[in-house]
Design a protein around this motif. Structure first.
Motif, PDB file in Angstrom:
ATOM      1  N   ILE A 132       0.838  -1.182   0.000  1.00 53.55           N
ATOM      2  CA  ILE A 132       0.000   0.000   0.000  1.00 53.55           C
ATOM      3  C   ILE A 132       0.880   1.242   0.000  1.00 53.55           C
ATOM      4  CG2 ILE A 132      -1.923  -1.140   1.176  1.00 53.55           C
ATOM      5  CD1 ILE A 132      -1.046   0.267   3.747  1.00 53.55           C
ATOM      6  N   ALA A 133       0.284   2.345  -0.433  1.00 50.55           N
ATOM      7  CA  ALA A 133       0.958   3.633  -0.405  1.00 50.55           C
ATOM      8  C   ALA A 133       0.282   4.515   0.636  1.00 50.55           C
ATOM      9  CB  ALA A 133       0.906   4.297  -1.771  1.00 50.55           C
ATOM     10  N   PHE A 134       1.079   5.141   1.456  1.00 50.47           N
ATOM     11  CA  PHE A 134       0.589   6.062   2.484  1.00 50.47           C
ATOM     12  C   PHE A 134       1.253   7.424   2.232  1.00 50.47           C
ATOM     13  CE2 PHE A 134       1.982   7.592   6.867  1.00 50.47           C
ATOM     14  CZ  PHE A 134       0.910   8.469   6.999  1.00 50.47           C
ATOM     15  N   THR A 135       0.432   8.421   1.987  1.00 52.50           N
ATOM     16  CA  THR A 135       0.919   9.767   1.701  1.00 52.50           C
ATOM     17  C   THR A 135       0.285  10.747   2.670  1.00 52.50           C
ATOM     18  OG1 THR A 135       0.875   9.144  -0.646  1.00 52.50           O
ATOM     19  CG2 THR A 135       1.267  11.469  -0.131  1.00 52.50           C
ATOM     20  N   TYR A 136       1.073  11.678   3.167  1.00 55.23           N
ATOM     21  CA  TYR A 136       0.480  12.749   3.965  1.00 55.23           C
ATOM     22  C   TYR A 136       1.015  14.092   3.482  1.00 55.23           C
ATOM     23  CZ  TYR A 136       4.732  13.127   6.882  1.00 55.23           C
ATOM     24  OH  TYR A 136       6.016  13.323   7.330  1.00 55.23           O
ATOM     25  N   VAL A 137       0.166  15.118   3.605  1.00 58.04           N
ATOM     26  CA  VAL A 137       0.472  16.453   3.101  1.00 58.04           C
ATOM     27  C   VAL A 137       0.244  17.457   4.219  1.00 58.04           C
ATOM     28  CG1 VAL A 137      -0.060  18.197   1.345  1.00 58.04           C
ATOM     29  CG2 VAL A 137      -0.276  15.754   0.786  1.00 58.04           C
ATOM     30  N   VAL A 138       1.280  18.228   4.514  1.00 57.96           N
ATOM     31  CA  VAL A 138       1.214  19.252   5.560  1.00 57.96           C
ATOM     32  C   VAL A 138       1.214  20.616   4.883  1.00 57.96           C
ATOM     33  CG1 VAL A 138       2.255  20.157   7.663  1.00 57.96           C
ATOM     34  CG2 VAL A 138       2.537  17.730   7.073  1.00 57.96           C
ATOM     35  N   PRO A 139       0.108  21.358   4.948  1.00 56.09           N
ATOM     36  CA  PRO A 139       0.054  22.666   4.284  1.00 56.09           C
ATOM     37  C   PRO A 139       0.807  23.731   5.077  1.00 56.09           C
ATOM     38  CG  PRO A 139      -1.980  22.279   5.470  1.00 56.09           C
ATOM     39  CD  PRO A 139      -1.155  21.021   5.621  1.00 56.09           C
ATOM     40  N   PRO A 140       1.096  24.859   4.452  1.00 52.52           N
ATOM     41  CA  PRO A 140       1.806  25.938   5.146  1.00 52.52           C
ATOM     42  C   PRO A 140       1.103  26.414   6.408  1.00 52.52           C
ATOM     43  CG  PRO A 140       1.742  26.354   2.788  1.00 52.52           C
ATOM     44  CD  PRO A 140       0.850  25.184   3.037  1.00 52.52           C
TER      45      PRO A 140
ATOM     46  N   LYS B 259       4.471  -0.839  12.815  1.00 55.01           N
ATOM     47  CA  LYS B 259       3.973  -2.204  12.649  1.00 55.01           C
ATOM     48  C   LYS B 259       3.998  -2.677  11.196  1.00 55.01           C
ATOM     49  CE  LYS B 259       0.748  -1.527  16.502  1.00 55.01           C
ATOM     50  NZ  LYS B 259      -0.680  -1.538  16.915  1.00 55.01           N
ATOM     51  N   ALA B 260       4.496  -1.803  10.292  1.00 54.58           N
ATOM     52  CA  ALA B 260       4.493  -2.144   8.875  1.00 54.58           C
ATOM     53  C   ALA B 260       5.928  -2.238   8.354  1.00 54.58           C
ATOM     54  CB  ALA B 260       3.727  -1.085   8.093  1.00 54.58           C
ATOM     55  N   SER B 261       6.084  -2.934   7.252  1.00 51.97           N
ATOM     56  CA  SER B 261       7.392  -3.086   6.614  1.00 51.97           C
ATOM     57  C   SER B 261       7.518  -2.065   5.487  1.00 51.97           C
ATOM     58  CB  SER B 261       7.529  -4.502   6.052  1.00 51.97           C
ATOM     59  OG  SER B 261       8.739  -4.642   5.348  1.00 51.97           O
ATOM     60  N   VAL B 262       8.333  -1.029   5.714  1.00 52.59           N
ATOM     61  CA  VAL B 262       8.482   0.046   4.730  1.00 52.59           C
ATOM     62  C   VAL B 262       9.413  -0.400   3.608  1.00 52.59           C
ATOM     63  CG1 VAL B 262       9.261   2.402   4.335  1.00 52.59           C
ATOM     64  CG2 VAL B 262       8.048   1.827   6.446  1.00 52.59           C
ATOM     65  N   ILE B 263       8.913  -0.314   2.371  1.00 48.89           N
ATOM     66  CA  ILE B 263       9.678  -0.717   1.189  1.00 48.89           C
ATOM     67  C   ILE B 263      10.363   0.488   0.552  1.00 48.89           C
ATOM     68  CG2 ILE B 263       9.499  -1.722  -1.129  1.00 48.89           C
ATOM     69  CD1 ILE B 263       7.028  -3.264  -0.054  1.00 48.89           C
ATOM     70  N   ASP B 264       9.659   1.624   0.546  1.00 51.71           N
ATOM     71  CA  ASP B 264      10.200   2.833  -0.083  1.00 51.71           C
ATOM     72  C   ASP B 264       9.663   4.055   0.651  1.00 51.71           C
ATOM     73  OD1 ASP B 264      11.620   4.384  -1.879  1.00 51.71           O
ATOM     74  OD2 ASP B 264      10.032   4.387  -3.390  1.00 51.71           O
TER      75      ASP B 264
ATOM     76  N   VAL C  73       5.773   3.577   0.739  1.00 52.10           N
ATOM     77  CA  VAL C  73       5.230   2.337   0.180  1.00 52.10           C
ATOM     78  C   VAL C  73       5.601   1.240   1.159  1.00 52.10           C
ATOM     79  CG1 VAL C  73       5.297   0.679  -1.716  1.00 52.10           C
ATOM     80  CG2 VAL C  73       5.413   3.137  -2.200  1.00 52.10           C
ATOM     81  N   LEU C  74       4.620   0.482   1.570  1.00 57.72           N
ATOM     82  CA  LEU C  74       4.884  -0.500   2.622  1.00 57.72           C
ATOM     83  C   LEU C  74       4.084  -1.779   2.425  1.00 57.72           C
ATOM     84  CD1 LEU C  74       2.216  -0.049   4.697  1.00 57.72           C
ATOM     85  CD2 LEU C  74       3.459   2.080   5.031  1.00 57.72           C
ATOM     86  N   GLU C  75       4.525  -2.792   3.100  1.00 60.40           N
ATOM     87  CA  GLU C  75       3.861  -4.098   3.075  1.00 60.40           C
ATOM     88  C   GLU C  75       3.096  -4.253   4.372  1.00 60.40           C
ATOM     89  OE1 GLU C  75       2.941  -7.555   1.048  1.00 60.40           O
ATOM     90  OE2 GLU C  75       4.590  -6.273   0.375  1.00 60.40           O
ATOM     91  N   THR C  76       1.829  -4.621   4.241  1.00 57.00           N
ATOM     92  CA  THR C  76       1.017  -4.850   5.437  1.00 57.00           C
ATOM     93  C   THR C  76      -0.002  -5.944   5.149  1.00 57.00           C
ATOM     94  OG1 THR C  76      -0.468  -3.856   7.083  1.00 57.00           O
ATOM     95  CG2 THR C  76      -0.606  -3.021   4.831  1.00 57.00           C
ATOM     96  N   ALA C  77      -0.339  -6.674   6.170  1.00 53.90           N
ATOM     97  CA  ALA C  77      -1.324  -7.750   6.000  1.00 53.90           C
ATOM     98  C   ALA C  77      -2.752  -7.236   6.123  1.00 53.90           C
ATOM     99  CB  ALA C  77      -1.073  -8.847   7.036  1.00 53.90           C
TER     100      ALA C  77
END
Length: 295
Positions: free
Chosen positions: A3-11, A25-30, A45-49
Motif C-alpha cells: 500500500i501507499a501512504f501519503t500525507y500532506v502538511v500545508p503551510p 507495525k508495517a514493513s516500509v519498502i520505499d 510504500v509499505l507491506e502490510t497484512a
C-alpha cells in the motif's frame, strides 16, 4: 499487500511534526519526500497484512491534526481519468447561490443548496425549486456573477494541467450550469465539461432547467462513460467533490476524494482534503513537486 501512504502538511500547519506510530507495525519498502517547500508531502510504500487496520492507526496518529493523508493500493496510484465537481470544489463558490444574490434571494436559496449538498433534499427537486425562484432575472447576471464571484480554488489549475500533461483525461461534471462549466473548464484546462442548462427567453431566465437534470446518478454515469471511452477500468479513475450528489461517483472511482466536503461525503470517500490545496491530490498519486505543471 503493498500500500501507499501519503500525507500532506500545508503551510498553515506551521511547524507540525507527525508522530507516525502506524509505521512501526508495517514493513516500509520505499520512502520519498514529494514536496519540501511551503507545503511538505511525504510518501511511504509499505507491506502490510491488513490495510484497513493500518488506515485506522493512521487516523489515530493524525486525529485533530491539520494534515491531509491517503492510504491506497500502491499499484495504479497515477490515474488515467479525473472527473471533478465544479461548485465549491474546482471553484470557490456555488454559482446558483451567487446568481441568487443578484435577485436578492441568496440567503433563501443558499439554505436549500446547503441542505441538498448535505443529502437532506433530493437534488433534482431542489435544483428545480431554486431555479424557479430566479425566473425573470436578467441573463446579464450570469456573466456578472462569473466575472465578480467565480475564482479557481488554489491548486485547481495545477491539478488539472499536471494530470493532463501526463496523459490523463480531465472532465468537469457539475450539477450546475453549462454557462459556468464551459468557462471554468477552459480556465482550469479540462478537456470536456458536462452540466445542466438554464432555460432563457428575451434576455431573462425562464425559471426552468433543461431536462434530464444532471444529478447524482448522471455524475456516476459520466464517470463510467468516460472510463469506457478511454478503455480503462474504474480503478484507473479519480473523482473529487464536496456534496451528496458527488458521492456515487466518488465511491465508484479508483480514488474518491472529498474536498472540504459535507459530512456524508467525507465519511465515505477514500480520502479527504480538508487543509491543503488541490495539489494534495497530485501528491496522493505520487507526483513530486518538481513534476507539477504550474503557471
Amino acid at each position: 499487500m503493498q500500500i501507499a501512504f501519503t500525507y500532506v502538511v500545508p503551510p498553515t500547519a506551521g511547524a507540525f511534526t507527525p508522530n507516525l506510530k502506524a509505521l512501526a507495525k508495517a514493513s516500509v519498502i520505499d520512502n520519498r519526500i514529494l514536496a519540501d517547500s511551503e507545503t511538505f508531502a511525504e510518501e511511504f510504500v509499505l507491506e502490510t497484512a491488513d490495510a484497513d487496520a493500518f488506515r485506522a492507526e493512521v487516523a489515530q496518529d493524525f486525529e485533530g491534526a491539520p494534515v491531509d493523508w491517503c492510504v491506497q493500493p500502491a499499484e495504479g496510484r497515477r490515474k488515467r481519468l479525473l472527473v471533478a465537481d465544479m461548485d465549491s470544489t474546482i471553484i470557490n463558490v456555488e454559482c446558483l447561490d451567487e446568481l441568487a444574490d443578484y435577485a436578492g434571494l441568496k440567503a433563501e436559496i443558499a439554505e436549500i443548496t446547503e441542505r441538498a449538498m448535505r443529502g437532506e433534499l433530493e437534488f433534482e427537486g431542489a435544483l428545480r425549486e431554486r431555479v424557479g425562484k430566479l425566473k425573470g432575472l436578467a441573463t446579464t447576471a450570469l456573466q456578472q456573477a462569473y466575472d465578480e464571484r467565480v475564482r479557481l480554488n488554489p491548486g485547481a489549475r495545477t491539478l488539472v494541467r499536471t494530470m493532463a500533461a501526463n496523459g490523463a483525461r480531465c472532465v468537469l461534471v457539475s450539477g450546475g450550469f453549462t454557462f459556468f462549466t464551459s468557462r471554468v473548464a477552459e480556465a482550469a484546462g479540462f478537456h470536456a465539461n458536462r452540466a445542466n442548462t438554464l432555460n432563457e427567453a428575451d434576455g431573462r431566465l425562464s425559471g426552468t432547467v433543461g431536462e434530464p437534470i444532471l444529478g447524482r446518478e448522471a455524475k456516476l454515469a459520466a464517470l463510467r462513460e468516460e472510463a469506457a471511452g478511454l478503455g480503462v477500468d474504474l480503478a484507473a479513475t479519480l473523482a473529487i467533490g464536496d456534496g451528496a450528489n458527488d458521492l456515487a461517483m466518488i465511491k465508484a472511482s479508483g480514488l474518491g476524494v472529498a474536498y472540504r466536503a459535507k459530512p456524508v461525503v467525507a465519511a465515505e470517500a477514500h480520502c479527504k482534503v480538508d487543509h491543503a490545496d488541490l495539489t494534495a491530490v497530485l501528491y496522493f498519486q505520487g507526483y513530486a513537486a518538481d513534476a507539477l505543471v504550474t503557471d
